[in-house]
Every structure is written in structure tokens, then in C-alpha cells.
Motif scaffolding. Sequence first.
Motif, PDB file in Angstrom:
ATOM      1  N   ALA A   1      36.160  28.353 -43.734  1.00  9.52           N
ATOM      2  CA  ALA A   1      36.197  28.311 -45.199  1.00  9.52           C
ATOM      3  C   ALA A   1      35.571  27.024 -45.746  1.00  9.52           C
ATOM      4  N   GLY A   2      35.063  26.182 -44.835  1.00  8.91           N
ATOM      5  CA  GLY A   2      34.302  25.011 -45.295  1.00  8.91           C
ATOM      6  C   GLY A   2      35.028  23.682 -45.214  1.00  8.91           C
ATOM      7  N   ASP A   3      36.215  23.661 -44.631  1.00  8.40           N
ATOM      8  CA  ASP A   3      36.970  22.402 -44.512  1.00  8.40           C
ATOM      9  C   ASP A   3      36.317  21.531 -43.431  1.00  8.40           C
ATOM     10  N   GLN A   4      35.679  20.452 -43.856  1.00  9.34           N
ATOM     11  CA  GLN A   4      34.890  19.624 -42.932  1.00  9.34           C
ATOM     12  C   GLN A   4      35.761  18.958 -41.869  1.00  9.34           C
ATOM     13  N   ALA A   5      36.977  18.544 -42.243  1.00 10.80           N
ATOM     14  CA  ALA A   5      37.861  17.893 -41.271  1.00 10.80           C
ATOM     15  C   ALA A   5      38.230  18.892 -40.179  1.00 10.80           C
ATOM     16  N   ALA A   6      38.506  20.132 -40.590  1.00  9.54           N
ATOM     17  CA  ALA A   6      38.861  21.167 -39.602  1.00  9.54           C
ATOM     18  C   ALA A   6      37.660  21.442 -38.700  1.00  9.54           C
ATOM     19  N   LEU A   7      36.467  21.418 -39.288  1.00  8.37           N
ATOM     20  CA  LEU A   7      35.248  21.665 -38.507  1.00  8.37           C
ATOM     21  C   LEU A   7      35.035  20.536 -37.489  1.00  8.37           C
ATOM     22  N   ALA A   8      35.280  19.313 -37.921  1.00  5.77           N
ATOM     23  CA  ALA A   8      35.057  18.161 -37.042  1.00  5.77           C
ATOM     24  C   ALA A   8      35.952  18.207 -35.810  1.00  5.77           C
ATOM     25  N   GLY A   9      37.102  18.837 -35.936  1.00  4.24           N
ATOM     26  CA  GLY A   9      38.035  18.892 -34.802  1.00  4.24           C
ATOM     27  C   GLY A   9      37.698  19.952 -33.768  1.00  4.24           C
ATOM     28  N   GLN A  10      36.648  20.715 -33.976  1.00  3.57           N
ATOM     29  CA  GLN A  10      36.336  21.804 -33.038  1.00  3.57           C
ATOM     30  C   GLN A  10      35.452  21.319 -31.886  1.00  3.57           C
TER      31      GLN A  10
ATOM     32  N   VAL B   1      29.997  27.814 -36.184  1.00  2.00           N
ATOM     33  CA  VAL B   1      30.543  27.842 -37.548  1.00  2.00           C
ATOM     34  C   VAL B   1      29.531  27.221 -38.514  1.00  2.00           C
ATOM     35  N   SER B   2      28.854  26.159 -38.074  1.00  2.00           N
ATOM     36  CA  SER B   2      27.853  25.536 -38.937  1.00  2.00           C
ATOM     37  C   SER B   2      26.720  26.514 -39.234  1.00  2.00           C
ATOM     38  N   TYR B   3      26.312  27.274 -38.227  1.00  2.00           N
ATOM     39  CA  TYR B   3      25.280  28.299 -38.460  1.00  2.00           C
ATOM     40  C   TYR B   3      25.749  29.260 -39.555  1.00  2.00           C
ATOM     41  N   TYR B   4      27.006  29.687 -39.413  1.00  2.00           N
ATOM     42  CA  TYR B   4      27.566  30.616 -40.410  1.00  2.00           C
ATOM     43  C   TYR B   4      27.518  29.986 -41.805  1.00  2.00           C
ATOM     44  N   LEU B   5      28.007  28.727 -41.900  1.00  4.30           N
ATOM     45  CA  LEU B   5      28.095  28.084 -43.217  1.00  4.30           C
ATOM     46  C   LEU B   5      26.709  27.910 -43.839  1.00  4.30           C
ATOM     47  N   ALA B   6      25.710  27.650 -42.982  1.00  8.38           N
ATOM     48  CA  ALA B   6      24.361  27.447 -43.497  1.00  8.38           C
ATOM     49  C   ALA B   6      23.706  28.754 -43.935  1.00  8.38           C
ATOM     50  N   ASN B   7      24.116  29.854 -43.337  1.00  2.00           N
ATOM     51  CA  ASN B   7      23.431  31.128 -43.600  1.00  2.00           C
ATOM     52  C   ASN B   7      24.169  32.092 -44.514  1.00  2.00           C
ATOM     53  N   ARG B   8      25.417  31.775 -44.828  1.00  2.00           N
ATOM     54  CA  ARG B   8      26.198  32.688 -45.662  1.00  2.00           C
ATOM     55  C   ARG B   8      25.638  32.705 -47.085  1.00  2.00           C
TER      56      ARG B   8
END
Length: 553
Positions: free
Chosen positions: A526-535, A543-550
Motif C-alpha cells: 500500500a506504499g508504506d516506505q518503512a514497511a518496504l524497507a524491512g523486506q 513490490v517496488s516494480y508493482y508500485l512503479a507500474n500500478r
Amino acid sequence: MTLIDATKTPAWAKLGQLAASFEPDLPGWFAADPARAERFGLQAGDLFVDLSKNLLTDEVFQALVELGYQVGLPARRDEMYAGAEINVTEHRSVLHTALRRPAGDALLVAGVDVVAEVQQALGRIYAFAERVRSGDWLGVSGKPVKTVVNIGIGGSDLGPVMVYEALKHYVSPGLECRFISNIDPTDLAQKTSDLDPQTTLFIVVSKTFSTLETLTNARLARDWLLDGLAERGLPGGEAAVAKHFAAVSTALDKVAAFGIDPANVFGFWDWVGGRYSVDSAVGTILAIAIGQSNFADFLAGFRRIDEHFAAQPIERNVPALLGLLNIWYRNFLKAPTHAVLPYAQSLHRFAAYLQQLTMESNGKSVRLDGTPVTSDTGEVFWGEPGTNGQHAFYQLIHQGTSLIPADFIAFANPAYPLQDGETDVHELFLSNFFAQTKALAFGKTAEQVRAEGTPEEIVAARVFKGNRPTTSIMAPALTPGVVGQLIALYEHITFTQGVVWGIDSFDQWGVELGKQLAGQIAPAVAGDQAALAGQDSSTKSLVSYYLANRLRQ
Ligand code: F6P
């Protein structure tokens, strides 16, 4: 219960010895023994089961039967039927067989007559089904139901959809059922796009009533209903939900919290596993589709096989023998997969259904006491209806390098008898069924290929080695009773294999981790950068691919 390690039994040792020097020779065995088909032909209820084209000698057969006795299969079966807590990791009885016991056949478990409870629940289901079928049940605008939509996933979907497809020729005209399972919004969007909310009844089916996919789809369906009614200037709110939603669950408090009228809620019990539940309230949509009498025949079918499994000695017990044969193939001849090939278009969801039954049950690496398994366990089940499979993957079964045992299923009478000129099309269809198992067993030698005038350079490619094992299962017709018998047959095959492996065939912890992680990853998606950083880096990249292409509308 004493946990027996099958690999330490004399029968396992004997099977190991037999496998070490095993030379399959179906053509030779048939030639030497004209009574082979008769000796290996068995009957269970309406099912005629031909084991003769399996890689079985008398010695192997005998050792498999002994294995069944040495692992205590009859005692474990009796414990299951009596309601012992054989689902040890969930501390539960395993009593799907109680769902099909006849009224009055009391079974007391912890002081409760579970059969009486089942019969009471069935009475409510039948009354509801009859109201919908007869047109007595009216939607909020006074119109009868035309479409019933089941919302559920796994065992709350696969059984109902498989049986609905199998018995479509029994469904009352004017009534249609649909099944929404996937959380992919496409599923709900496509299956509701041409429906009229006024004539649609949803049944939300979830044993736990906490499954993400099902609850999400149920909320979407409720919005779809209320929006559709509002567009037509019709009343919505609780009254509309009460007329257009029913539910099936063991978690009645959660259903109430969702807002479904308790009068339309059908319960079942934690001693019914999801993948063993099509004959519980989970089959409510089927009772609506085919009616009380056919549904009762369906249950009676299960019962016939339950009785056979309970009463027959292993040497004549069809589910036990088929389960033991699977052990022979999986553990001794190292077959990684097992094909199920119904020669009935109506069984086109049968393999999908069986995949949950067999693979969620027996895909385990630890035994009942938590120790590692001592042999390979669950094989991959897969399949498609013949003859479609013949034109797709049979090549590999006939000439590939893996051993693939296969169950062929066919019926003497078609649901739709059709003629192509002088030809009875069902006869043509069945000829393929008979031919395939014959080709797999007996093959074609290089001499036979040469005798057909084949150029020498392609003789090898046209040789069929044969000795590809098959079990043929035939029944008079695909009736509700026969469908019940087929399901119970595979339930008990699965049970037999689980007993040999010493595993809990009734839990499914292996599905939990993915669910848990999906919950943790959702904020990142859903775009939470902190949650993304922990992956981890792969998840981050995807997930970044998804966020860039959605593309958001
Ligand atoms: O996640 C697997 C599973 O628990 C299956 O065993 C079950 O059939 C399915 O999910 C659906 O569960 P429920 O009926 O509780 O929604």
C-alpha cells in the motif's frame, strides 16, 4: 495410540526387497494368468475397480496387505469412526463419516450424540433449500432466487463446485449456481457482472469465518447487492442483506458480527476438516441445486463406501488397497506424482478437488509425535478429463521417463446420450478409456512397430515400453450416489496413506506462513516506505516494480 514406524515393519522390509529386484511385466503376467483381471477385480458399492493393470505380483499384493495390518490400519480407522482425537495438532476428532450416518445411528462423542446434531442441521438445510427451490424464498423486491452464489475458498469452494459441475444434469431448470473463491477482484467482478441483485442469493461459506479471501469477497458482494438495489430505487440495509445472504460456518459469533441473519446461518463442527466438508452444511448450495432427495442419495453414497471401508478385510478393502498401492508406487517405485483421469467431462474439477484433499492432507514432513517422517510422503495429484488429456500430456505418461500411476474413471451410461450418425458418441468415448489403459500396460514392441512398415530410423521413437500402471474405476452412471462414493473412496485412500506415514492428515499448518507474511507485506504494497524497507531484497524489488507500474484510475 502407539505410533508405529512403517519403515521398521517386516512388511516394509519385504517390499524393499521386492522393489530391489522388481521387473514389471504386465504383458507376461496377463499371458501367464488368464484370471488376472478376475483376481484383481473388486467391487465397492457401485464402483467396479480393476487393479489388474497395476505393477502388482501376488507377493507385492500380500506384502502390502501385511503392511496395512502391521501399521494398525484397522484400529486407526476404528478410532477415526469412533471420534478419537486423531487430529493431534489441533486436538480434534475427525468425524466426517458421522455426516453421512443414517438418522438414529447414534454416535456419542464426549457425551454428545453427533449424529442427532447432524440430522437436525440437515433438516434446517433441506427446509431452506426447499424454500429457495420452490420460489417461496423471495428477495427484498419480492422476486424468487434465480442465481445462488457460493463465496468460499479451499474446502469451502472446491467440493461444492466440483459436485455442482459433476451433477449439473440434476440441477433444477431455471436455477444457476456460481462460485467465487479468488481474492483477485476479477473473480467477483466477472461472476456478478450479468446478475440481477434482486434474484441473487449469496451463501458465504467459511469454517473459521476469518479467511481473508472469503470475508473480502463477502463484503464486496454486500456492496454490490446494496449498490445494485439502490440503483433500482429498491430498499437496502439489513432487510436486503437478510433476504440475499446466508452463511455456513462453525464460528457463529463471527457470522453474526458480519451481519447475516442468524435464521439463515447453517452450522457445522470443528471435527469436520474443510477438505472433508462438502457433505456438511458446506454443501447447502448443492442441496438447493439438486434438491433434498438427490442430496440424501449423495450422502448415502458416501455411507456405502464408509461401510465397505469399515467392514472389509484389507485384502478386499478397496480404499485400503488403493492407498497401499500408492505407498508401493511412492515409497518403493519412487513415483513422484499420481494422475487422476476421469472420462467424464462433468468431472472436470475432480482433480482440483482431489489436490486439496490429498495434498493438504498428506503433504507433511513430521509425524504425529513431531519427529521427522521416516520416508517420503504425499505425492502430487493432478489430472484432466480424458480425452482432453490424451491430446495434451498423455505423451509423457506413455513415453516419458517418470513412472506415473494413473486412475482412470468412467461410467457405463452417459449424462447426455448423443449419436453421431450411426455412432453412439459415448461408445466412442469409452473406447478411448479402454484403449489408453491397454496401451499403457502392454505397450508396443520394436518388432510390432517394424511390422507396420515403419522406417528403421524412427522405430525407437514409436516404441511403447508398456508397464505403465493404471487402476480403472467404473460405475453405472454419474449419479449423486456415485459422486458420494467416489469422494469417500479418495478420502479413505488418503487416510490409509497418512496412517502408513504416521502423519496427521487432518491439519494444514503449511498454509499458515504465507497468510501471515501477506498480512505483514500488505502495508508495503500500500506504499508504506518503512514497511518496504524491512523486506528482503527480492520482495523489495518485486513490490517496488508493482508500485512503479500500478496505474490508478
Ligand atoms: O488455508 C487453508 C484452509 O484453511 C483450508 O484448509 C480451508 O479449506 C480453507 O483454508 C478455507 O477455510 P475456511 O473455510 O475457514 O474459510
